[in-house]
Design a protein around this motif. Structure first.
Motif, short mmCIF file in Angstrom:
data_model
loop_
_atom_site.label_atom_id
_atom_site.label_comp_id
_atom_site.label_asym_id
_atom_site.label_seq_id
_atom_site.Cartn_x
_atom_site.Cartn_y
_atom_site.Cartn_z
N GLU A 179 -6.93 -1.10 -3.86
CA GLU A 179 -6.13 -0.37 -3.05
C GLU A 179 -5.62 0.74 -3.91
O GLU A 179 -5.07 0.80 -5.03
CB GLU A 179 -4.90 -1.05 -2.75
CG GLU A 179 -3.73 -0.46 -2.02
CD GLU A 179 -2.52 -1.43 -1.65
OE1 GLU A 179 -1.41 -1.01 -2.10
OE2 GLU A 179 -2.80 -2.54 -1.19
N ARG A 180 -5.56 1.73 -3.14
CA ARG A 180 -4.93 3.18 -3.56
C ARG A 180 -3.72 3.34 -2.81
O ARG A 180 -3.93 3.08 -1.59
CB ARG A 180 -5.74 4.18 -3.54
CG ARG A 180 -7.05 4.44 -4.49
CD ARG A 180 -6.38 4.96 -5.82
NE ARG A 180 -7.41 5.62 -6.69
CZ ARG A 180 -7.36 6.12 -7.99
NH1 ARG A 180 -6.52 5.99 -8.65
NH2 ARG A 180 -8.45 6.42 -8.33
N ARG A 181 -2.65 3.78 -3.36
CA ARG A 181 -1.41 3.59 -2.47
C ARG A 181 -0.50 4.88 -3.02
O ARG A 181 -0.21 5.04 -4.06
CB ARG A 181 -0.56 2.30 -2.92
CG ARG A 181 0.71 2.27 -1.82
CD ARG A 181 1.50 0.96 -2.12
NE ARG A 181 2.61 1.00 -1.43
CZ ARG A 181 2.81 0.29 -0.52
NH1 ARG A 181 1.72 -0.42 0.10
NH2 ARG A 181 3.82 0.18 0.33
N ARG A 182 0.15 5.52 -2.01
CA ARG A 182 1.33 6.55 -2.09
C ARG A 182 2.19 6.59 -1.29
O ARG A 182 2.21 6.14 -0.30
CB ARG A 182 0.54 8.14 -2.02
CG ARG A 182 -0.51 8.20 -3.13
CD ARG A 182 0.00 8.67 -4.57
NE ARG A 182 -0.91 8.85 -5.33
CZ ARG A 182 -1.54 7.97 -6.35
NH1 ARG A 182 -1.28 6.67 -5.99
NH2 ARG A 182 -2.33 8.32 -7.05
N GLU A 183 3.59 6.44 -1.71
CA GLU A 183 4.82 6.49 -1.00
C GLU A 183 5.55 7.46 -1.05
O GLU A 183 5.32 8.42 -2.05
CB GLU A 183 5.43 5.16 -1.54
CG GLU A 183 4.75 4.00 -1.52
CD GLU A 183 5.63 2.86 -2.12
OE1 GLU A 183 6.48 3.00 -2.71
OE2 GLU A 183 5.04 1.54 -1.86
N ALA A 184 6.44 7.73 0.11
CA ALA A 184 7.22 8.85 0.01
C ALA A 184 8.31 8.26 0.91
O ALA A 184 8.48 7.59 1.71
CB ALA A 184 6.64 10.15 0.63
N HIS A 195 -5.43 3.30 1.00
CA HIS A 195 -6.66 3.27 1.34
C HIS A 195 -7.00 1.82 0.54
O HIS A 195 -7.02 1.80 -0.78
CB HIS A 195 -7.25 4.16 0.87
CG HIS A 195 -8.91 4.00 1.02
ND1 HIS A 195 -9.83 3.98 0.12
CD2 HIS A 195 -9.68 4.16 2.17
CE1 HIS A 195 -11.34 3.81 0.77
NE2 HIS A 195 -11.05 4.04 1.83
N THR A 196 -7.92 0.99 1.25
CA THR A 196 -8.39 -0.30 0.73
C THR A 196 -9.82 -0.50 0.85
O THR A 196 -10.34 0.00 1.86
CB THR A 196 -7.52 -1.53 1.25
OG1 THR A 196 -7.66 -1.56 2.77
CG2 THR A 196 -5.99 -1.38 0.75
#
Length: 207
Positions: A179-184, A195-196
């Motif tokens: 998994e790639r992950r971005r939070e805001a 995105h997994t």
């Protein structure tokens, strides 16, 4: 923005055990609209629309497929979303694609009740690796773990294995994903873009 299974707080090992008999296993999920959302990766794109029922209650977003799905995403080309804004204000967010993990297990090819179970993976393009062991059937359960990809391995304790492998007649299915992950933070809301990718599942007999 879809309904998700009930998930208690992870333990120190990053794992949680889900019991299908728990009435909280699936809970209703409240949907909030961010207006129309455009998802794009390079020249590929799709638009997601927020749906409501006859009383105006949110039903969540439609699913969409990026154009030109035959070719894989380039790992250095970000996936971007742009939301027009509604209950959630307008926002933009981007994340690099994850790469499928290459993993090995020990003992190879089976699970032994009363013994720990180790899963290793090669360093790949990912922020996190998640692992799920699941025994199908009405009395089956599952254990799910999510840890930093840089750890390179996770060892499920014998207690974790016993919580899933309750019936030797039920094989256990192993799923491993990256998994790639971005939070805001958007107004009063926290949003995340993930995105997994998953490796093919493996069916493990219980000894």
């Amino acid at each position: 923005m879809r309904p998700i299974p009930y998930s208690p707080t992870p333990g120190a090992d990053g794992c949680t055990v889900l019991d299908r008999s728990d009435p909280r296993y699936e809970l209703p999920f409240v949907h909030e609209s961010a207006g129309p959302i455009v998802v794009a990766a390079g020249s590929r794109s799709t638009e997601l629309e927020f749906a409501t029922d006859a009383d105006g209650r949110g039903l969540g977003y439609s699913s969409g497929v990026l154009s030109d799905v035959a070719s894989p995403l380039a790992l250095d080309e970000p996936i971007r979303i742009g939301a027009g804004g509604a209950t959630l204000p307008a926002f933009e967010l981007a994340v690099l694609p994850a790469d499928e993990p290459e993993f090995t297990t020990s003992p190879a090819g089976f699970i032994v009740v009363g013994q720990p179970f180790e899963i290793r993976w090669a360093p790949k393009s990912a922020d996190y690796v998640w692992v799920q062991l699941e025994a199908r059937g009405p009395n089956g359960g599952s254990v799910s773990c999510r840890v930093e990809a840089t750890r390179g391995k996770i060892i499920l304790s014998s207690d974790r294995i016993a919580a899933v492998a309750t019936d030797p007649a039920l094989p256990v299915e192993l799923h491993v994903g990256a998994e790639r992950r971005r939070e805001a933070r958007v107004g009063d809301f926290a949003v995340a873009l993930m995105h997994t990718v998953t490796a093919p599942p493996v069916l493990l007999p219980v000894l």
